[in-house]
Enzyme design. Structure first.
Site, PDB file in Angstrom:
ATOM      1  N   HIS A  19      83.060  33.603  48.353  1.00  0.00           N
ATOM      2  CA  HIS A  19      82.154  32.460  48.130  1.00  0.00           C
ATOM      3  C   HIS A  19      80.814  32.913  47.550  1.00  0.00           C
ATOM      4  O   HIS A  19      80.205  33.874  47.998  1.00  0.00           O
ATOM      5  CB  HIS A  19      81.983  31.588  49.372  1.00  0.00           C
ATOM      6  CG  HIS A  19      81.348  32.238  50.556  1.00  0.00           C
ATOM      7  ND1 HIS A  19      79.982  32.322  50.715  1.00  0.00           N
ATOM      8  CD2 HIS A  19      81.876  32.818  51.656  1.00  0.00           C
ATOM      9  CE1 HIS A  19      79.713  32.917  51.863  1.00  0.00           C
ATOM     10  NE2 HIS A  19      80.838  33.252  52.450  1.00  0.00           N
ATOM     11  N   GLU A  48      80.494  27.442  50.905  1.00  0.00           N
ATOM     12  CA  GLU A  48      81.255  27.812  52.110  1.00  0.00           C
ATOM     13  C   GLU A  48      80.367  27.727  53.343  1.00  0.00           C
ATOM     14  O   GLU A  48      80.816  27.340  54.413  1.00  0.00           O
ATOM     15  CB  GLU A  48      81.801  29.243  51.961  1.00  0.00           C
ATOM     16  CG  GLU A  48      82.762  29.667  53.083  1.00  0.00           C
ATOM     17  CD  GLU A  48      82.095  30.240  54.323  1.00  0.00           C
ATOM     18  OE1 GLU A  48      82.774  30.316  55.356  1.00  0.00           O
ATOM     19  OE2 GLU A  48      80.904  30.606  54.283  1.00  0.00           O
TER      20      GLU A  48
HETATM   21 ZN   LIG Z   1      80.935  34.149  54.321  1.00  0.00          ZN
END
Ligand SMILES: [Zn+2]
Length: 473
Positions: A284, A330
């Site tokens: 991410h 995320e």
């Molecule tokens: Zn992470």
């Protein structure tokens, strides 16, 4: 020079295993070339230096997060991806603000190390001052509800402490509950604010607060929620045990600035025979706004990109498509992972595996696997080939891989999930702190993760029979 030496000395270990048939021998040879090239490469670390030092922290919705998106697109194009697209997702924009203070006023004056938790509301100017009640669990808080009214609740459960019944040590999943849901539970019993003991490795603390995601619940009053360094949580607990009244002042001016558009970066290395079958690999791109997101999750981003670059540079184009996704958001909303599962729903039947690297790069330990019956053994057969490379002898394959970003697509399409495993004890010393910076990353260790990752991905994209899918959930 060092790299050339490493390359020459490691060559001899890649003779095909004697029991291999023709295809298996070809796979051994390809894995050998990938690992050897990967170990000799400093590309991932060079990219990580750009991401951490030249861009910096990149919380969703920030200008730096948008710079990271453009950076990821440009670097993946340079790495040789056949197609790079930006997939729009809407993310929350939360801003930490300038004022962030926690201070014990009675029985002694102590300034504490504090970070607001992501999504928290502000306090009024001057802060909230109230007596503290210390609890370990939500159950304890409910049983002492009458004491908590009008107070600031400190949730003081440590990751790594032994469970109440003595059965096991508490993990991240146990300790993080007080961070995600603490403000809701505290507000339900009439508390005016809540603070937590930071979620980090016990016994390796340097008075660092750890931030992270928190939630509110519709219909429950919103109260400010922040994380204290473990040492400061201990101080409060000691004072409360010995003094009738411990007064805490908490002042935050963080704020929510609504929703803005951002993007997942999606890059394909098209499969030579079955381009509609996809092995998705990811990290991410967003990080918390403290530290530089080096281990969380800069390393996962650059290692995933390095998989594409390595295979392209070796002219290895497997049967299936490899799709590298740099997910956005995320940390505080999962808009990237949820958006992918929704917008790519029609392609998920063709996704044969999804792999996330989001556990840092402190010490590569192996692969986690969540697949249908026989899946772990199939991955272990790939791992066996990597284990023949010096330094990888202890590579372990364990049941139970996954990642936050790939959870939604796996649930929607029963897609097998894998993770790249690393030393989590060390990772959680730095996770979500000011100290998650580039200097904590060992370039050789990062290359060691990326090389094994690339070998695994190539094998999954090349093998005749894909991993067994997960049962419908
Ligand atoms: Zn992470």
């Amino acid at each position: 020079m060092l790299a050339i030496l490493a390359l020459t000395t490691s060559f001899v270990f890649f003779a095909p295993a004697p029991q291999s048939d023709g295809d298996s021998g070809a796979l051994d040879a390809a894995i050998g070339r990938i690992v050897e090239r990967g170990l000799a490469s400093d590309h991932a670390f060079t990219w990580l230096t750009e991401l951490c030092d030249d861009i910096g922290p990149r919380l969703s919705g920030s200008a730096q997060a948008e710079q990271a998106v453009e950076w990821g697109r440009a670097r993946l194009e340079e790495a040789g991806a056949d197609r790079v697209v930006l997939h729009p997702v809407n993310v929350a924009r939360w801003v930490r603000g300038e004022v962030e203070r926690a201070r014990i006023l009675e029985p002694a004056d102590h300034r504490l190390a504090v970070l607001a938790l992501g999504g928290s509301i502000a306090t009024p100017p001057g802060g909230i001052t109230a007596p503290v009640i210390v609890v370990k669990t939500f159950e304890e808080l409910r049983s002492r509800a009458s004491e908590a009214r009008g107070k600031i609740v400190l949730f003081n459960r440590a990751m790594g402490e032994t469970a109440d019944d003595g059965s096991r040590k508490l993990g991240y999943g146990d300790a993080v509950q007080q961070r995600t849901n603490g403000a809701i539970e505290a507000a339900k019993v009439g508390a005016v604010a809540s603070v937590i003991r930071s979620v980090g490795t016990k016994g390796a603390e340097y008075r660092l607060p750890h931030t992270g995601m928190m939630r509110y619940e519709d219909g429950v009053k919103r109260i400010p929620h922040a994380a204290l360094a473990a040492e400061d949580a201990d101080l409060i607990a000691r004072l409360v045990a010995r003094h009738p009244r411990v007064m805490l002042n908490l002042e935050l001016d963080c704020r929510d600035e609504g929703t803005v558009q951002s993007h997942n970066v999606i890059a394909d290395l098209r499969g030579r025979e079955r381009p509609d079958e996809v092995v998705l690999i990811c990290g991410h791109l967003d990080s918390w706004d403290v530290g530089h997101g080096a281990h969380d999750d800069g390393v996962g981003v650059v290692a995933s990109m390095e998989v594409i670059r390595l295979l392209k540079s070796l002219d290895l184009r497997p049967r299936r498509t490899i799709r590298c996704v740099l997910f956005m958001n995320e940390e505080n909303g999962l808009a990237g992972g949820l958006g992918y599962a929704k917008d790519y729903a029609r392609e998920l039947a063709g996704h044969v595996a999804a792999i996330e690297m989001d556990g840092g790069a402190f010490g590569f330990s192996g692969f986690g696997v969540s697949a249908g019956e026989g899946g772990v053994a199939m991955v272990d057969d790939v791992a066996r080939r990597i284990r023949s490379v010096p330094g990888y002898e202890s590579l372990r394959v364990r049941p139970g891989g996954g990642g936050a970003d790939i959870g939604p697509l796996s649930r929607a399409g029963n897609v097998p999930m894998l993770s790249i495993d690393s030393d989590s004890e060390t990772y959680f010393r730095y996770h979500h702190t000011h100290a998650d910076t580039l200097d904590k990353v060992d370039p050789r260790e990062l290359a060691r993760h990326a090389a094994a990752y690339a070998a695994l991905v190539y094998a999954l994209a090349e093998m005749e029979r894909p991993l067994p899918r997960l049962a419908a959930r």
